[in-house]
Scaffold this active site. Structure first.
Site, mmCIF file in Angstrom:
data_model
loop_
_atom_site.group_PDB
_atom_site.id
_atom_site.type_symbol
_atom_site.label_atom_id
_atom_site.label_comp_id
_atom_site.label_asym_id
_atom_site.label_seq_id
_atom_site.Cartn_x
_atom_site.Cartn_y
_atom_site.Cartn_z
ATOM 1 N N GLN A 204 0.851 -1.188 0.000
ATOM 2 C CA GLN A 204 0.000 0.000 0.000
ATOM 3 C C GLN A 204 0.887 1.238 0.000
ATOM 4 O O GLN A 204 1.798 1.344 0.818
ATOM 5 C CB GLN A 204 -0.891 -0.006 1.243
ATOM 6 C CG GLN A 204 -1.672 1.292 1.432
ATOM 7 C CD GLN A 204 -2.607 1.246 2.633
ATOM 8 O OE1 GLN A 204 -3.434 0.348 2.745
ATOM 9 N NE2 GLN A 204 -2.467 2.200 3.527
ATOM 10 N N GLY A 205 0.629 2.137 -0.903
ATOM 11 C CA GLY A 205 1.427 3.369 -0.952
ATOM 12 C C GLY A 205 0.552 4.588 -0.721
ATOM 13 O O GLY A 205 0.071 5.205 -1.670
ATOM 14 N N SER B 104 0.937 6.914 2.611
ATOM 15 C CA SER B 104 1.667 7.974 3.319
ATOM 16 C C SER B 104 2.874 8.440 2.526
ATOM 17 O O SER B 104 3.510 7.667 1.797
ATOM 18 C CB SER B 104 2.158 7.465 4.674
ATOM 19 O OG SER B 104 1.081 7.256 5.533
ATOM 20 N N GLU C 118 -11.362 -1.402 6.564
ATOM 21 C CA GLU C 118 -10.657 -1.704 7.804
ATOM 22 C C GLU C 118 -11.660 -2.126 8.884
ATOM 23 O O GLU C 118 -11.329 -2.762 9.859
ATOM 24 C CB GLU C 118 -9.878 -0.469 8.275
ATOM 25 C CG GLU C 118 -8.879 -0.780 9.379
ATOM 26 C CD GLU C 118 -7.910 0.379 9.600
ATOM 27 O OE1 GLU C 118 -8.250 1.504 9.200
ATOM 28 O OE2 GLU C 118 -6.821 0.147 10.141
ATOM 29 N N SER D 138 -3.642 8.914 13.109
ATOM 30 C CA SER D 138 -3.141 9.045 14.484
ATOM 31 C C SER D 138 -4.302 9.150 15.471
ATOM 32 O O SER D 138 -5.438 9.420 15.084
ATOM 33 C CB SER D 138 -2.265 10.293 14.608
ATOM 34 O OG SER D 138 -3.078 11.451 14.521
#
Lengths: 369, 390, 369, 390
Positions: D130-131, D133, D248, D373
């Site tokens: 997965q790219g 960030s 998710e 976060s």
């Protein structure tokens, strides 16, 4: 997998909630709070709860009850907490549970129908001053069918017709006893508490005649422990109701209240506090559901579940009601505002049937030793 | 490091201690004495007692003698704060006037204001209230809505103030009023000194969650104040207010520590009484309060040093407020937590009255709100001390 | 009233700080961290510290020291913490303190000049595996002038020429002993630690010859306790340095780093966390100053002061370095970034000479019992 | 409440458990086995083992059979997660592809994408990275700077991704690329499926504070990707990303609880070994972790119920993330805290290796940063669940 309340249980919750909103709102609560020398037991509220079956939930059908479980009972407890409603509901339900679990068929037949109908008010006296809530805190001694000693604090002893007292016999074994109001040597000493949504007192016994509970499913220390567990779950449910309502009211207020030209609820410090509290209260809600279900199904993990629920609910209620006062700003600190009903109820009830620390100590004993 | 006071300062301590010992009736220091009095009686006793303390030279410790002060050092003021707590002297009745108004008048008052206000205040002949907060202007003081309209030599004032200490006992009030119609935020405000003994001013006690009434509300309905009774210039009220609030940055931490530490010891005594003092978890909880209390003490010595060196404390006062208020609140949370079910009973035993403890525990909820909430103080520390962007 | 460092003390701090910035910056620290099998004792750093008198601070002038106090020594400890500097400074200073407090004039004359000059590296072995830091944790036994047992973890035992060992005699009384490197039966077992700014090991003694420290101001349990207190203060000072630098670096970074088009430091959640940490670190700084001064002046409140300082410094360093990783975002979690030097140093040192919990327990004993 | 699984689900558990018991070599479950292997060898073993698991029908549990899945219930997926942890099965290698990419392709992929991507992924023939960030786009994903410029049938991609799991083992990467020059924030992005086996793509391991390298960096230097290898429409990459991340919200909490609870028991065992388990303060600390862990378990059952009832979990996943990540971090803080000086030693005793514990403790610092976060999650809960103003 169905981890939720059934439609029936949700409908029950709605019924109690709407009853309180219609017939015993915060103005009515204030009336009780501002009459500290009154008995704190509004008859209309009591009759209404009885009419809805709120007192009969756990009583077996053969004794005019609904024969439901603790999961159903916690629905009521949560709504009463949400409405910061006064009265001896928890006390009476626990007295009935003592009879259901430890009483003989005859004892049950004598007492349960009246308790289920609201005709008799009951309460439980399981612990003495500064005592723990695990049977070691019992400060009443039994000598045959006579009790001596003082239990404190006891919920609503002055209006109770029946007091279930935990006492230890000369060999140190605990057991449950029935004491009727007016019994010789029984003195109820009212104890002023800052939580105006309740009335409490010390139950002083001096060679007072008492009837041992016996002939039921449980006896002795097991019966005391089972009653403590039910008290912990119902108190946790009440606290969760208090916490949820306190949080909702604070969020609603901060969504509107402006300072510095914007709603205070747009400040991240407030948002993040509210978010953390929402997670905590939601987890406490889950925990109470699970614990009540674990009691009902005699889940092997029931001891862990009860301790988790009580610890989490106490912490969540404590934190949420403290935040309520802070984040209503000055107004939440005034007598005229309702915040203190929630704050004081949470503070008083948090340690009942074992504080968060006591329940964590129990969890340590269950999972570390 | 040299944590001693000078010989002169210690001499002052001796004198003060002697005077306090001779002038505080024994019964005043007994638990429950003050609570048993009615509010007016308690106020009158304290008012008169403090006037006699002033007469003996023990007020305005660090004020210049020209204002009737003692001309003492910051160290003497710290000693004064400490000894007053130690002696269980009654609470200062004119506290807001003495702390905030007097030094502001010394700094920017007119000669008449200096002459007419400070002396009577020091002698408690005039009790001063502070009128800053309003129902819609709490942490956001610039949202002041109370307005004053010029009418001849007077301003006519309408509006409401809240969280006013001693509201019902006050003679005069220093209060922020919007005197420029249509002005917004920090502009167009004036600090008016208003006589409360007039038909247009009504003071009501404000009952708190504990049942006590430390605060009150003040309602202005066409109240009149002469234009000359403005402190600082008309329209410069925000500047006056900021100057005034800067005098909070005193060395009172020494007295505060002394008081809170006594409370810690009293809570410990109750924990012992109710068999909770041997519990290792309760002990951690209490000991952590002690850690923060001791830090408050060290911080007070640090602040006193800064004051003695003539340093501007600036935003450091926000740090002081956070440390004392959060520590104080946590200490009283510990009371509830450690005492368990007994904490909520007025008399868990017939011979034990926990009501004063419960009042303190509830009072502790307010200290993180008033005087700039903890949220406001954290903003100040972050932006002005640490330089984080607004 | 003068609660602050003197100009001389501040100048001393500046000297050490500038020396580290010029001659042993974070790149040099990284060299030590990335050479875990090296001795972790860069000679240039050591000589520089010795040249500045950093090793001689507490040594009496008659033994070529500066004859200053713990307040001066904590200046150095704090700067070493701030620079996350490696090396046996604390260990050597504590060994010298043991001699100063408990050694005879002859013992002092033999060892102190070398320790003050940096010619001899010292360390102290006061506690065994899983032991407490109050004398009860000693796991070395003394039989006359022979020691047996294992102390762990000990700072820099492999490079130490002199090890001060706490041991209990057959009657259970503790005392301090000198063991020289190469003594028979002495085995140093290196212990890998994640804190690459230090090297530690177990000191294993098997009937090892040792010289009892005796003839000084203090002896026995008093000497051990005095050494523990000094270790606690110097460790607290190191932790406060770590905390302050971690906070400063995080604030500086968050002032600039942008997310959502604005500096992340403009978000209130970060601001308030930083503000609370700034208050905590400032209080810890005050507490270390006070404790060091209390030791120097033999203040009657010294036991409380030391416990407060160590508890507060450990908590502040723990919280600040955790926040450093969180608020640098992902980059603070990488090996290439310096955040982990601070984080790991804080974690390893926080429990040395008594954890925050242990010191709180001590405060309870001092103020509750 | 009915916390049981159906008979069919329990039957599935039995089959899976039997297969796992027969197909996980004993040595694989021994402490230290996986760490002793080199990274490539470990990856290869796991890759092959999982391919055999797929062949046995124990992958894609809740996927439709048309995609090679088992067509199971959400309850079976929860059981799968739980049993995998119980059996100490190796970590899933294609985890990001299976969790996020596959369901997104099922939902919005082209027929070719459905046919070509899902099967090989399930059989581990193609490992997906997965790219998302970037160094300047962490919590703020819309700040993506990696750009793709149209060149014939291809896009030419330049930029850098970071925090890419399995970067050095990946065959392909689903990645957010700014394909509309000059676009800002959420606009002009596309989800490109890029072949990593080409000269323009370089993957490097990223060493973490623990010394391990769970993550990597991926550099694109004139990498080429056919325009048809865009998932969703060109320019609609933000919408695709949001859909993708919504997956998710599965029922993995049951497995997570099982794993964290085992870690709790392991930490308790070390506390016991080092004489810390009798300390009442340490016990409180540990027991409070247990409280939160049990709540995570209840929450997982709640979420599973929601999934079974077809409810949209919406922003509730932020609550789940907060509860598991903060609980996990706190659990490992407790390890450091409770074990004291021994916690920082690799081998406090010659026979005790705490390195795996230390790695977990450090790893726990990352979970409150990645995947949104804790600060971002709290914003979402406050704004989208509680309705507080932005």
């Amino acid at each position: 997998m169905f981890f939720a309340l059934t439609d029936d249980q949700q409908a029950f919750a709605t019924t109690v909630r709407e009853f309180l909103a219609d017939r015993f709102d915060l103005d009515a609560v204030r009336g009780v709070v501002e009459d500290p020398h009154g008995d704190g037991h509004p008859v209309g509220l009591w009759k209404g709860l009885a009419d809805q079956g709120a007192l009969a939930v756990l009583v077996p059908e053969e004794h005019d009850g609904l024969g439901l479980g603790l999961l159903d009972a916690q629905v009521v407890a949560r709504e009463l907490g949400r409405g910061v409603a006064p009265g001896p509901w928890t006390a009476t339900v626990l007295a009935a549970e003592a009879l259901r679990l430890a009483g003989s068929p005859e004892q049950q037949a004598v007492w349960l129908p009246g308790l289920a109908a609201g005709d008799t008010i009951g309460t439980v006296a399981l612990r003495g001053e500064a005592g723990t809530w695990d049977g070691r805190g019992i400060t009443v001694d039994a000598s045959g069918e006579r009790l001596s000693g003082t239990a404190s604090p006891v919920d609503y002893p002055s209006v109770a017709g029946l007091i279930v007292v935990a006492a230890t016999d000369p060999s140190g074994s605990p057991g449950l006893f029935l004491v009727e109001s007016g019994a010789s040597g029984l003195v109820i000493r009212d104890q002023e508490t800052y939580d105006g949504t309740a009335r409490v007192g010390a139950v002083e016994l001096a060679d007072t005649p008492a009837e041992p509970l016996g002939g039921g499913t449980l006896s002795g220390a097991d019966a005391v422990a089972a009653l403590m567990a039910r008290g912990a779950v119902l108190t946790a449910a009440d606290l969760v109701g208090v916490a949820r309502e306190a949080l909702t009211r604070t969020v609603d207020y901060d969504r509107e209240r402006k300072q510095f030209g914007v709603p205070v609820g747009s400040f991240q410090a407030i948002k993040h506090t509210m978010a953390d509290l929402h997670v905590a209260v939601t987890m406490a809600e889950h925990a109470v559901l699970f614990a009540a279900h674990a009691v009902d199904t005699q889940d092997p993990g029931v001891d862990v579940a009860v301790a988790v629920a009580k610890a989490k609910a106490a912490d969540a209620a404590w934190a949420t009601t403290g935040a309520m006062i802070q984040f209503f700003g000055g107004i939440g600190f005034t007598w005229e505002h309702e915040a203190h009903f929630f704050y004081k109820r949470a503070r008083r009830r948090a340690p009942l049937f074992g504080s968060a620390d006591e329940h964590r100590a129990r969890l340590a004993a269950l999972t570390i030793d | 490091m040299d944590l001693s006071y000078t010989a002169e300062e210690e001499q002052f301590r001796e004198e003060l201690r002697t005077w306090l010992a001779a002038n505080i009736p024994d019964e005043w220091t007994q638990p429950g004495f003050w609570r048993a009095l009615d509010d007016d009686e308690s106020f009158r006793l304290r008012r008169d007692w403090e006037a006699s303390k002033t007469a003996a030279g023990f007020s305005g410790i660090e004020w210049p003698t020209e204002y009737g002060g003692r001309g003492g050092t910051p160290g003497m003021k710290a000693i004064y704060d400490e000894e007053m707590v130690r002696a269980r002297a009654p609470q200062t009745v004119n506290v807001l006037g003495l702390t905030f108004l007097a030094p502001t008048i010394m700094a920017i008052g007119t000669p008449e204001q200096k002459a007419e206000i400070i002396g009577p205040m020091l002698r408690n002949e005039v009790i001063w209230c502070q009128g800053f907060s309003e129902p819609g202007a709490g942490s956001d003081l610039a949202a002041v809505a109370t307005r004053g309209v010029r009418d001849g030599d007077d301003y006519v004032v309408n509006g409401q103030k809240i969280w006013t200490t001693n509201a019902v006992h006050g003679d005069k009030i220093f209060t922020i009023v919007r005197t420029e119609p249509g002005s917004e935020r920090h502009k167009g405000l004036s600090m008016m000194l208003i006589d409360m003994d007039q038909p247009g001013v009504e003071a009501r006690p404000l009952k708190q969650m504990s049942g006590a009434s430390e605060f009150g509300e003040v309602f202005f309905t066409d109240a009149r104040v002469p234009a000359k009774d403005c402190l600082g210039e008309i329209g410069a009220g925000w500047r006056t207010a900021m100057l005034l609030l800067s005098f909070e940055r005193g060395a009172s931490g020494v007295g505060q520590y002394t008081e809170f530490r006594r409370q810690y010891d009293e809570i410990v005594a109750e924990a012992r009484r109710f068999g909770r003092s041997d519990d290792p978890v309760a002990r951690q909880r209490l000991a952590n309060c002690l850690v923060e209390l001791e830090c408050l003490r060290y911080h007070a010595m640090h602040i006193l040093t800064q004051v003695e060196q003539g340093r501007d404390l600036g935003s450091e006062s926000s740090m002081t407020k956070l440390q004392w208020s959060e520590t104080f609140q946590d200490l009283w949370e510990a009371f509830d937590d450690v005492l368990g079910p007994e904490a909520s009973l007025a008399r868990p035993r017939p011979d034990v009255d926990l009501t004063p403890f419960q009042h303190q525990a509830m009072w502790s909820r307010s200290v993180t709100i008033w005087g700039g909430s903890s949220q406001v103080q954290r903003n100040i520390v972050a932006e002005r001390v640490l330089g984080l962007p607004r």
